[in-house]
Structures are given as structure tokens and as C-alpha cells.
Write a protein that holds these residues in place. Structure first.
Motif, short mmCIF file in Angstrom:
data_model
loop_
_atom_site.label_atom_id
_atom_site.label_comp_id
_atom_site.label_asym_id
_atom_site.label_seq_id
_atom_site.Cartn_x
_atom_site.Cartn_y
_atom_site.Cartn_z
N HIS A 12 0.86 -1.17 0.00
CA HIS A 12 0.00 0.00 0.00
C HIS A 12 0.90 1.23 0.00
O HIS A 12 1.47 1.60 1.03
N TRP A 13 1.02 1.87 -1.15
CA TRP A 13 2.05 2.88 -1.35
C TRP A 13 1.72 4.23 -0.71
O TRP A 13 2.63 5.01 -0.42
N VAL A 14 0.46 4.52 -0.55
CA VAL A 14 0.07 5.81 0.03
C VAL A 14 -0.91 5.55 1.17
O VAL A 14 -1.79 4.70 1.04
N ALA A 15 -0.74 6.27 2.26
CA ALA A 15 -1.61 6.09 3.43
C ALA A 15 -3.07 6.35 3.06
O ALA A 15 -3.37 7.24 2.26
N ALA B 128 12.99 2.81 -3.48
CA ALA B 128 11.77 2.72 -2.68
C ALA B 128 11.52 1.29 -2.24
O ALA B 128 11.10 1.04 -1.10
N LEU B 129 11.77 0.33 -3.11
CA LEU B 129 11.60 -1.08 -2.75
C LEU B 129 12.58 -1.49 -1.66
O LEU B 129 12.22 -2.19 -0.70
N ALA B 130 13.82 -1.05 -1.80
CA ALA B 130 14.84 -1.40 -0.80
C ALA B 130 14.51 -0.79 0.56
O ALA B 130 14.71 -1.42 1.60
N SER B 131 13.99 0.44 0.56
CA SER B 131 13.66 1.08 1.84
C SER B 131 12.51 0.39 2.55
O SER B 131 12.34 0.55 3.75
N ARG B 132 11.72 -0.38 1.81
CA ARG B 132 10.61 -1.12 2.41
C ARG B 132 10.96 -2.58 2.70
O ARG B 132 10.09 -3.40 2.97
#
Length: 474
Positions: free
Chosen positions: A103-106, A338-342
Motif C-alpha cells: 500500500h504505497w500511500v496512506a 523505494a523497494l529497498a527502503s521497504r
């Protein structure tokens, strides 16, 4: 009576127009039909085969309207709201109960209006409260209706110090509706604070409890006087028709009581009763008339955050492209960083377009050599100065600061969005299909897609391909 009318005798609870009447709707099990509707409808759709624009459209047109019938009468439990919102959220991001997606955005940001920086998806809790608020409006505006008389008869034994009659010892739907209207929601104000009486004869508006002389009830403006008053549930007509005699428990004598009496007397001195029926105004809308939409807007505005970046949605590009640049500006697309940070495992962070630097939003769309060459072609085609950007915002706002005419600015806005979309498509082909992109190929694809979208989705349907290639729009 049943024999005389010729109908059957039933027992509570029972079904009427698909609603369960007489059941305890605070129990989750009694909301099972709504869950079933959601699950049945979602089983007909394949989220993985729909673009995010298609999923947003289905949420707006279908999922948001499915529980409306129930929520127009019953206050939904928090657990029900949470579960149904979870179903909507999973569907938006392409997941389900069996498939987990990021879920990319809150959800709080997604559920804001587009003008406030969101996608305009309505929260079910706001819809539920707005639908229930309509009953308070109808109660005040239709005092002669049969259902209003029944409510008054049933709840007349409750507290009379209220905007609406409510006997909490009687378990009923009406008690939940009154709780909604009396609960602080908007800037610590209750929904009922947005109802204001417009006095005619004064017979239907309560002097102390209804807001009529001010936006607040007089009992809140003058609490010291209210404590001294003997007859607290008098109407405006009762109070002003008695010759101005106040019936106190004892005469006001303290400083605060005398100040309040002086202020109230001054406000009443310029007021006089009129002929005709008392009316009510809704302060949540400039028209003064209540609507469920205006109530929802009021609740949503209370959640809006000031100084939030809001992008201008372009009319002639597909919804999926507008949503993409909305996510892009928020840095919420699945780039390698962004993928790595998650915590998602990736083999390499190197940009698949240039092969030199780590991939990020700023690099992929601005500083990458591949992107720089595309923006150079765009600037020459659209007769713009060389495009230099330091953020995604600079790209999306480029049309606002160009010296082109209004029509050309309208076209350039869509071209910038379409170009970002085509760069992302080229990046995905390189990552997942091992297709090496070319600058010329991406530019040609963007120009072809832009022409197709612009001709079929805007009012300029007479534009020809040769004129489009020369950037001659009119």
C-alpha cells in the motif's frame, strides 16, 4: 388488528426492504449481508487485470455505494467500518485477502478530495455520519410528520436538555442518531452546531436549546442564567410572549450573572417574532440547505492538512496517468530505492535506462541521461526553452510558467504527464522484459499516445496528426 387488516403476525427481528428491523446493529454479525455484498461483487472483478484508474472508478461508483442502504439508518460499528475500508484499500492496490500488495500511500491521504491532495475516495465513516445527520435535519424541518410524533412520544421521558429528544433507557436506532449529532467531530464542534433556527412564529424552536439568536444555543452562551432558569424547555414563543418576565430560581446578583443578563437583553431588544412557520438553516453550505454531500464535505474538510501539495489533474489523459504522477510527486512508486527502503529484496539498484547511477524518482525522471534527452526532444517539439527541473513538481508545473497560450498550456500539461508515463513504461520493459529502450522510440510512443488521447478525450477532436507533430493545435 392483524386479522382485521388481513396481514400476518411476525416477531422482532424481521426483514423489511432487505433491512433487519429490531436487531441489535451494534453486533458485527448483523452486518454480515454487507460483507457478503462486498465479497460477491469483488469476486466478479480481477484487480490484477484492471489499471489503478479502473479500480478507483469502481470504488467510486460501486464499493462506496453498496453499504449506503444500511448506513442511511444504522450507525456502523468501528470494526465494520475498518473491515470494509480494508477491503477497499486492498482492492485499490491490486491485492485481495489471498494476495498481499504494498500500500504505497496512506489511506488518510488517499481518502482526501482531489483538491486537497488525495484521490477523492470517500471514507465510509464520513458517509455513515452524513447519512445519519440527515435524520436530525428532517426531524427539525418536518415536525408534523408521523415518524417525528412517534419519536417525540417514545423519547419524551428522556432528558429535555437536548437539541433532540433522546431517552437513552430505550434501546433504539434513534439513540445512535442522537449520539452522532451530539459527538464532537468538526473542529471540536458537533454536527448539530451547524443547524440554526430561523424564527417565524417561534413555536417550534426552543429558546435555550436550539441555536437561533446565535450559532450556539443560548444555554451555552449564557450558562449562569441557564442554571437559574426554572422552565428550561420553553419555546421562543413561550419566552417572548410572556411580557418579558423571567422566572428565576432566585434573582441574578453576581457579576457574571448580571453581565450575561445585560448581554442577553441587548440581543433580544432588536429581535421580534414574525408570522409564518419556523425554519432551519444548514450552516455547512452557502445555500443554507442540508445535503448529505455538504455534510460529508464538512467532515472531510476537518481532516484536510494545510499547505499540502496538490497537483492539477489533466482532463485529456487517462485517470491512470493522473494517478501515476500523483504517486510520482509523492515519491510513492516502486523504484529500486523505494523497494529497498521497504525491505523488499532486489538484485541491483542501478538505473535500467542509463546503467550508471542508482535508480530513484529524481534520477529516473530528471537527472538520468536518458530522461534528459527525452525532455530535450519535448522542448524542441513544443517550442519551449530547454527543460531544466530539480523536482517532479517543476516538471508538472512547467506549463504554468511557459509563455504559450492557454490552449497550448493545456496541451503541454498533458504532454508532461504522458511523457512521465512513457518513461515509466520503458523502464518496466527494461526491468521485466529485458527490452532495451531507445530515446527515439519512447518519444514516438509518447507522441502517438498523446495524439490518441488528446483527439478522443478533449474537445479538440478535429486536430490532425500532421498538425500534432508540428505542435499546431488550433
Amino acid at each position: 388488528m392483524a386479522n382485521w387488516i388481513g396481514c400476518k403476525v411476525n416477531s422482532i427481528p424481521f426483514k423489511y426492504l432487505w433491512l433487519t428491523v429490531g436487531a441489535n446493529m451494534n453486533r458485527i454479525n448483523n452486518w454480515r449481508p454487507v460483507y457478503d455484498i462486498f465479497e460477491k461483487r469483488l469476486s466478479l472483478w480481477k484487480a490484477a487485470l484492471l489499471s489503478i484508474g479502473g479500480r478507483v472508478t469502481l470504488i467510486h461508483s460501486v464499493l462506496e455505494s453498496l453499504p449506503t442502504y444500511f448506513m442511511s439508518l444504522y450507525k456502523a460499528p468501528v470494526k465494520v467500518i475498518k473491515d470494509l475500508e480494508s477491503i477497499k484499500e486492498k482492492f485499490l492496490w491490486g491485492g485481495s485477502n489471498n494476495v498481499r500488495k504494498t500500500h504505497w500511500v496512506a489511506w488518510d491521504r488517499v481518502s482526501l478530495p482531489k483538491k486537497a491532495g488525495g484521490l477523492g475516495i470517500c471514507k465510509l465513516a464520513d458517509a455513515n455520519l452524513a447519512l445519519l445527520s440527515k435524520w436530525g435535519w428532517r426531524f427539525k424541518n418536518d415536525p408534523e410528520s408521523l415518524w417525528v410524533k412517534i419519536i417525540n412520544a417514545i423519547h419524551s421521558g428522556g432528558s429535555k436538555w437536548s437539541f433532540l429528544p433522546c431517552n437513552k433507557s430505550v434501546r433504539s436506532v434513534w439513540v445512535n442518531i442522537c449520539n452522532v449529532l451530539n459527538k464532537p467531530l468538526v473542529d471540536n464542534k458537533t454536527i448539530r452546531c451547524f443547524f440554526k433556527g430561523e424564527v417565524g412564529s417561534g413555536s417550534d424552536i426552543l429558546f435555550w436549546f436550539d441555536p437561533w439568536l446565535s450559532d450556539m444555543p443560548l444555554k451555552d452562551l449564557f450558562p449562569c442564567l441557564f442554571r437559574l432558569k426554572i422552565v428550561k424547555d420553553c419555546s421562543v414563543l413561550d419566552r417572548l410572549a410572556d411580557g418579558g418576565t423571567w422566572l428565576w430560581r432566585f434573582n441574578p446578583d453576581s457579576t457574571s450573572e448580571m453581565q450575561e443578563l445585560s448581554s442577553l437583553s441587548g440581543m433580544l431588544s432588536s429581535f421580534s417574532l414574525a408570522s409564518g412557520r419556523d425554519k432551519w438553516m444548514w450552516l455547512g453550505d452557502s445555500t443554507g440547505l442540508f445535503s448529505v454531500k455538504s455534510a460529508k464535505d464538512l467532515l472531510v474538510r476537518s481532516r484536510c492538512v494545510p499547505n499540502v501539495r496538490v497537483i492539477d489533474w489533466c482532463e485529456w489523459v487517462p485517470i491512470k496517468c493522473n494517478i501515476f504522477v500523483w504517486r510520482l510527486e509523492l515519491n510513492r512508486i516502486p523504484t529500486f530505492d523505494a523497494l529497498a527502503s521497504r525491505g523488499i529484496a532486489i538484485f541491483s539498484r542501478v538505473c535500467p535506462l542509463c546503467g550508471y547511477e542508482d535508480e530513484s524518482v529524481i534520477h529516473l525522471f530528471i537527472s538520468c541521461r536518458f530522461a534528459e534527452l527525452i525532455w530535450h526532444k519535448i522542448s524542441r517539439w513544443c517550442h519551449l526553452p530547454a527543460i531544466f527541473a530539480f523536482s517532479i513538481k517543476d516538471l508538472l508545473d512547467l506549463h504554468l510558467f511557459s509563455r504559450l497560450g492557454s490552449t497550448e498550456k493545456f496541451v503541454v500539461q498533458g504532454i508532461m504527464i504522458s511523457t512521465c508515463w512513457c518513461i515509466w513504461l520503458a523502464r518496466n520493459k527494461a526491468v521485466f522484459s529485458d527490452i532495451k529502450p531507445s530515446v527515439e522510440g519512447v518519444f514516438r510512443e509518447m507522441r502517438a499516445l498523446g495524439f490518441f488521447w488528446f483527439r478522443n478525450r478533449s474537445r479538440f477532436q478535429s486536430v490532425e496528426w500532421n498538425d500534432w507533430c508540428k505542435f499546431v493545435i488550433m
